[in-house]
Write a protein that holds these residues in place. Sequence first.
Motif, PDB file in Angstrom:
ATOM      1  N   THR A 187       0.857  -1.189   0.000  1.00  0.00           N
ATOM      2  CA  THR A 187       0.000   0.000   0.000  1.00  0.00           C
ATOM      3  C   THR A 187       0.893   1.239   0.000  1.00  0.00           C
ATOM      4  O   THR A 187       2.084   1.144   0.274  1.00  0.00           O
ATOM      5  CB  THR A 187      -0.906   0.015   1.256  1.00  0.00           C
ATOM      6  N   LEU A 214      -5.544  -4.174  -4.967  1.00  0.00           N
ATOM      7  CA  LEU A 214      -4.533  -4.038  -3.921  1.00  0.00           C
ATOM      8  C   LEU A 214      -4.354  -5.351  -3.175  1.00  0.00           C
ATOM      9  O   LEU A 214      -3.413  -5.541  -2.442  1.00  0.00           O
ATOM     10  CB  LEU A 214      -4.935  -2.948  -2.935  1.00  0.00           C
ATOM     11  N   VAL A 215      -5.305  -6.243  -3.363  1.00  0.00           N
ATOM     12  CA  VAL A 215      -5.237  -7.545  -2.708  1.00  0.00           C
ATOM     13  C   VAL A 215      -5.061  -8.596  -3.791  1.00  0.00           C
ATOM     14  O   VAL A 215      -5.617  -8.489  -4.874  1.00  0.00           O
ATOM     15  CB  VAL A 215      -6.526  -7.788  -1.892  1.00  0.00           C
ATOM     16  N   GLU A 326      -5.032  -1.399   5.926  1.00  0.00           N
ATOM     17  CA  GLU A 326      -3.923  -2.207   5.393  1.00  0.00           C
ATOM     18  C   GLU A 326      -3.771  -3.542   6.109  1.00  0.00           C
ATOM     19  O   GLU A 326      -3.211  -4.480   5.562  1.00  0.00           O
ATOM     20  CB  GLU A 326      -2.584  -1.454   5.343  1.00  0.00           C
ATOM     21  N   THR A 329      -5.372  -6.186   4.063  1.00  0.00           N
ATOM     22  CA  THR A 329      -4.494  -6.613   2.972  1.00  0.00           C
ATOM     23  C   THR A 329      -3.465  -7.617   3.471  1.00  0.00           C
ATOM     24  O   THR A 329      -3.242  -8.656   2.853  1.00  0.00           O
ATOM     25  CB  THR A 329      -3.753  -5.387   2.384  1.00  0.00           C
ATOM     26  N   LEU A 363     -10.303  -1.061  -1.290  1.00  0.00           N
ATOM     27  CA  LEU A 363      -9.344  -2.047  -1.803  1.00  0.00           C
ATOM     28  C   LEU A 363      -9.727  -2.586  -3.184  1.00  0.00           C
ATOM     29  O   LEU A 363      -8.999  -3.393  -3.760  1.00  0.00           O
ATOM     30  CB  LEU A 363      -9.198  -3.220  -0.818  1.00  0.00           C
TER      31      LEU A 363
END
Length: 372
Positions: A187, A214-215, A326, A329, A363
């Motif tokens: 991130t 992002l994942v 985060e 994640t 996300l």
Amino acid sequence: MTTFRTIGINKELVKGLKELGIVQPTEIQERTIPILLEKKTDLIGQAQTGTGKTAAYGLPVLQYIDPSRNEIQALILAPTRELVQQIQKQLFKFTKYCSEKIFAEGVYGGEKIDIQKNRLKRPTHIVVATPGRLLDLIERGDINIKNIEVLVLDEADEMLSMGFKQDLNRILKYTTGTRNTWLFSATMPDDIKKMISNYMSPAAARIEVNKNALVNANITHQYIRTSVKEKPNLLIRILDSRPEDRGIIFCRTKLGTQNLLKLLKEEGFSVDALEGDMQQKERDKVMRGFKKENIQFLVSTDVSAREIDVQNLSFVIHYQLPEQLEYYTHRSGRTARAGKTGVSLAFVIPSELQELHRIQKELGIRFNEVQF
């Protein structure tokens, strides 16, 4: 087909990779390695854990090293002892067939500093370190990183969220010179952006893998509506339904972790826990048991999650939603590693539905509701 040879990796390293079953570069490797080998540059890489970042920066680092120069030429910083050991081990395996030996030393807390001081007296080309212990050694005059050519910040967002901000700034000041900085982060919070503008070239190369995801894309995100009262029985039913699978259950607090561990042990599950106040020796023992598959399930806090890098985990369960975005994640990134698939399942009480929507939106992922 793209191979490691076609993107510039030498034959000796390719032979080492082949033995590890690494034949075709992942996206982050394919896009990063040619840039790093072509010219000396700063680089910012945004990619998830488990996408092959270690080889993406590790192979170019190894090709930059001049084994005849007996000094530290590269420094790799990582947030946890576990990750430092893992990176060091991988670099060692990559270089198995190199005609000239390249030596990498690991520097981290939880081991006597004198042992590490003595190891650093041997020829050392690469140091892999956690920020706190490295700073101790620098300030005691036991390590000199002034001449490094490459500084790698791996999982930079993790290092900042673990409170290493001041340590990192001090280390970066010790290495000013002609070094190139390669920063990797899942991130990009404001603190990372600030660090980039303070210590890196405005012309730094930028690589984003799956920017909109992002994942890790191999993770299926699910949620179950429940209540605080129903959670324990729901968890027991789910674990009972997965007799062959291994996974991690995340709690927000160490007390929650301890209570859940007690409950699951009483129910006869093969389970152990990781939480912040444990001694390093205890943590290592738990991780060894989990890695060797002597333990089927692990209950963990967010702080401890960063140490967990275990293959073939089928699922993670968010027994409580994480406090920070985060953390979701990093929690969910414990499953679906090295190209495998996995499930990230959140237990959601009615008052948390709004928070779930926020995670989904921020996300760029989609949660499917499941019944059990």
